[in-house]
Design a protein around this motif. Sequence first.
Motif, PDB file in Angstrom:
ATOM      1  N   GLY A   1      55.947   9.457 -12.047  1.00 45.56           N
ATOM      2  CA  GLY A   1      55.289   8.590 -11.071  1.00 45.56           C
ATOM      3  C   GLY A   1      53.779   8.695 -11.094  1.00 45.56           C
ATOM      4  N   ALA A   2      53.278   9.932 -11.174  1.00 40.60           N
ATOM      5  CA  ALA A   2      51.838  10.159 -11.045  1.00 40.60           C
ATOM      6  C   ALA A   2      51.059   9.835 -12.312  1.00 40.60           C
ATOM      7  N   PHE A   3      51.714   9.886 -13.473  1.00 42.46           N
ATOM      8  CA  PHE A   3      50.960   9.663 -14.700  1.00 42.46           C
ATOM      9  C   PHE A   3      51.480   8.498 -15.538  1.00 42.46           C
ATOM     10  N   LEU A   4      52.758   8.494 -15.899  1.00 39.64           N
ATOM     11  CA  LEU A   4      53.256   7.403 -16.739  1.00 39.64           C
ATOM     12  C   LEU A   4      53.145   6.049 -16.035  1.00 39.64           C
TER      13      LEU A   4
ATOM     14  N   LEU B   1      33.141  15.012 -16.991  1.00 38.76           N
ATOM     15  CA  LEU B   1      33.643  15.965 -15.989  1.00 38.76           C
ATOM     16  C   LEU B   1      34.857  15.400 -15.245  1.00 38.76           C
ATOM     17  N   LEU B   2      34.798  14.110 -14.909  1.00 41.03           N
ATOM     18  CA  LEU B   2      35.938  13.474 -14.241  1.00 41.03           C
ATOM     19  C   LEU B   2      37.168  13.478 -15.145  1.00 41.03           C
ATOM     20  N   LEU B   3      36.966  13.206 -16.427  1.00 41.23           N
ATOM     21  CA  LEU B   3      38.076  13.190 -17.381  1.00 41.23           C
ATOM     22  C   LEU B   3      38.667  14.585 -17.564  1.00 41.23           C
ATOM     23  N   VAL B   4      37.812  15.609 -17.537  1.00 39.10           N
ATOM     24  CA  VAL B   4      38.284  17.002 -17.659  1.00 39.10           C
ATOM     25  C   VAL B   4      39.215  17.348 -16.501  1.00 39.10           C
ATOM     26  N   VAL B   5      38.815  16.964 -15.287  1.00 42.90           N
ATOM     27  CA  VAL B   5      39.653  17.240 -14.111  1.00 42.90           C
ATOM     28  C   VAL B   5      40.980  16.499 -14.224  1.00 42.90           C
ATOM     29  N   TYR B   6      40.935  15.266 -14.723  1.00 40.97           N
ATOM     30  CA  TYR B   6      42.166  14.477 -14.883  1.00 40.97           C
ATOM     31  C   TYR B   6      43.119  15.140 -15.873  1.00 40.97           C
TER      32      TYR B   6
ATOM     33  N   VAL C   1      48.154  18.059 -17.207  1.00 37.52           N
ATOM     34  CA  VAL C   1      48.893  19.182 -17.791  1.00 37.52           C
ATOM     35  C   VAL C   1      49.674  19.921 -16.710  1.00 37.52           C
ATOM     36  N   SER C   2      49.057  20.097 -15.561  1.00 38.52           N
ATOM     37  CA  SER C   2      49.710  20.809 -14.456  1.00 38.52           C
ATOM     38  C   SER C   2      50.935  20.044 -13.959  1.00 38.52           C
ATOM     39  N   PHE C   3      50.805  18.726 -13.820  1.00 38.27           N
ATOM     40  CA  PHE C   3      51.926  17.904 -13.354  1.00 38.27           C
ATOM     41  C   PHE C   3      53.061  17.900 -14.377  1.00 38.27           C
ATOM     42  N   TYR C   4      52.712  17.925 -15.654  1.00 39.30           N
ATOM     43  CA  TYR C   4      53.731  17.918 -16.708  1.00 39.30           C
ATOM     44  C   TYR C   4      54.584  19.179 -16.657  1.00 39.30           C
TER      45      TYR C   4
END
Length: 356
Positions: free
Chosen positions: A248-251, A341-346, A351-354
């Motif tokens: 839900g959050a990424f795909l 920096l925004l992309l790094v946080v994303y 990775v954490s959600f996966y």
Amino acid sequence: MKKWISPALLAITFILSAVAHYANWDHTLQFILSSIAVVFVAGFLGRATESVAHYAGQRLGGFLNATFGNAAELIIAFFLVKEGLFDMVKASLTGSIIGNLLLVLGLSIFAGGLKFKVQNFNVTLAGLNGSLMIVAIIALFVPAMFFNTHSITDEDTKLLSLIVAGILIVSYMAWLSFSMITHKKYLEDVTDKKDEVLPNEHAPVWSRNRSILYLILATVMVAFVSEWLVGTLETLTERFGFSELFVGAFLVAIIGNAAEHSAAILLAMKNKMGAAVEIAVGSSLQIALFVAPVLIFASYFMGNTMDIVFTTIELVAIAVAVFIAKSITQDGATNWYEGLLLLVVYLILGVSFYLV
């Protein structure tokens, strides 16, 4: 303006997705074809929206871009609500918010920053956007706090969710009135205002009436492909062992954000960072203050009310996205490193959600 979205490719991807759905092909193949179709249809929707926005003006144009850019996500979420997949709905809303604030805004700032050393936009608008996002976090945090501490019952939680949803919708309507009517000139972007006196070399190829017609047609197509996509998600999560949170959050969020990705990035590369921020941040605000509350009421009228209680992981992800986005945009100036920096946080969140 999204020239890669040819009518032929749009028709082919839509028809293939329809055939896969009605012929009941393998669900993984259905998901792939439906995802491709959503990207193309959302891109066509974005192109039609940009064309309509050209005739509507800068502020209303940005609002239209954000609104119809969210159409795919809203329709996908609606079908998820209909199926009773509330956890995936909340995950997709979380993904939409952090996707717009981190991925869309990050790519826009990064791409624009590679071409222009520093890009400026209305600092007052940036501050107000940040304050509104903090209000959204508060609105999501309070019901979760009361529910998780067992201070209120499940039924009271649903009632609180409906009340909070109503308050957020009223707040969003007030924001539209403030930003587009009472304080319209106060929030104008200086660079965009200067550009308006220059010849518009990127004028839309469609007339106003044709643009509106295509906008309606694209929205209908999005409704169909979204329903087909949702029908494959449960099988996909079981087959590949993905969590509903990750799907839900990424795909779903990345697929649904296709139109906004291209529109915001292209505007940033034309040194129209104000318009790019309007799409990315404005879209997140619309998801938090309008789309989520509308889905709460939709579930109520379907007879099974979805509460507005998000998980701790989702709340932390949204809070982190708002914090870094507000920190970077509050001075009204950006550069490519801030986009990175925004992309790094994303990526960290992804990775954490996966791994959940």
